[in-house]
Design an enzyme around this catalytic site. Sequence first.
Site, PDB file in Angstrom:
ATOM      1  N   ALA A  71      -1.647  -0.793  -2.836  1.00 14.57           N
ATOM      2  CA  ALA A  71      -0.662  -1.601  -2.225  1.00 14.57           C
ATOM      3  C   ALA A  71      -1.317  -2.667  -0.969  1.00 14.57           C
ATOM      4  O   ALA A  71      -2.232  -2.263  -0.606  1.00 14.57           O
ATOM      5  CB  ALA A  71       0.535  -0.982  -1.586  1.00 14.57           C
ATOM      6  N   ASP A  72      -0.867  -3.764  -0.943  1.00 17.17           N
ATOM      7  CA  ASP A  72      -1.412  -4.515   0.173  1.00 17.17           C
ATOM      8  C   ASP A  72      -0.201  -5.624   0.705  1.00 17.17           C
ATOM      9  O   ASP A  72       0.634  -5.848  -0.286  1.00 17.17           O
ATOM     10  CB  ASP A  72      -2.398  -5.544  -0.473  1.00 17.17           C
ATOM     11  CG  ASP A  72      -3.364  -6.175   0.792  1.00 17.17           C
ATOM     12  OD1 ASP A  72      -4.459  -5.314   0.983  1.00 17.17           O
ATOM     13  OD2 ASP A  72      -3.032  -7.140   1.315  1.00 17.17           O
ATOM     14  N   THR A  73      -0.321  -5.866   1.780  1.00 15.15           N
ATOM     15  CA  THR A  73       0.958  -6.620   2.461  1.00 15.15           C
ATOM     16  C   THR A  73       0.333  -7.818   3.067  1.00 15.15           C
ATOM     17  O   THR A  73      -0.596  -7.820   3.930  1.00 15.15           O
ATOM     18  CB  THR A  73       1.604  -5.723   3.332  1.00 15.15           C
ATOM     19  OG1 THR A  73       2.322  -4.639   2.836  1.00 15.15           O
ATOM     20  CG2 THR A  73       2.775  -6.338   4.046  1.00 15.15           C
ATOM     21  N   GLY A 108       2.435  -6.294  -2.523  1.00 14.77           N
ATOM     22  CA  GLY A 108       2.102  -6.122  -3.966  1.00 14.77           C
ATOM     23  C   GLY A 108       1.810  -4.567  -4.098  1.00 14.77           C
ATOM     24  O   GLY A 108       1.131  -4.092  -3.263  1.00 14.77           O
TER      25      GLY A 108
END
Length: 200
Positions: A71-73, A108
């Site tokens: 995950a990445d923000t 994501g």
Amino acid sequence: MEIIVLASGSPRRKELLAKTGLKFSVVVSGGEEKAETSDPAETVEKLSLDKASEVADLLQAEKEPQLIIGADTVVACDGEILGKPSDREDAFRMLWKLQGQTHQVYTGVTLLLKKKHTWQAHTFSEKTDVQFYPVSREELLAYIETGEPMDKAGSYGIQGGFGIYVKGICGDYNNVVGLPVGRLVYELKKLGIDIRGIKK
């Protein structure tokens, strides 16, 4: 090694994933990846895939898990993608841009599922709109002095000290914290994975 691995060192993501009841371990990928796109949804999807893929490579020599979650923000405002600040001046620039405005938070998520000895990637992104009240220069500087902004996309944490300036949100609150848990569970079920355990 648990059969589920979270490819993120974020304590906030770890706490959110724990709420699902899934048993998992944490393996952190290497350095920060940079996506060469100006589209925030595409950016977080690529970054999440990079993280999950890197962890999959790291675990090849060990007993591989059945599922890796990456995950990445990022924060997006007026066409600019805001990641983690490089220093306090950068944090102030971001927060000054966000105060009194509405911006978007994109996370994501990539699910790498092991099927017949091959990794299959399922990637999605979630967007939440966040609106801030106007915030003074002095208030921003005081917040930056806490050190809290330095490891957060957009230089703030909605669950932390800057949360008092939030006027409203439209979308998933957990997505702003760093992991859209509801969407994650929904996507897992679409892949035939029950949160009580991976179905064979």
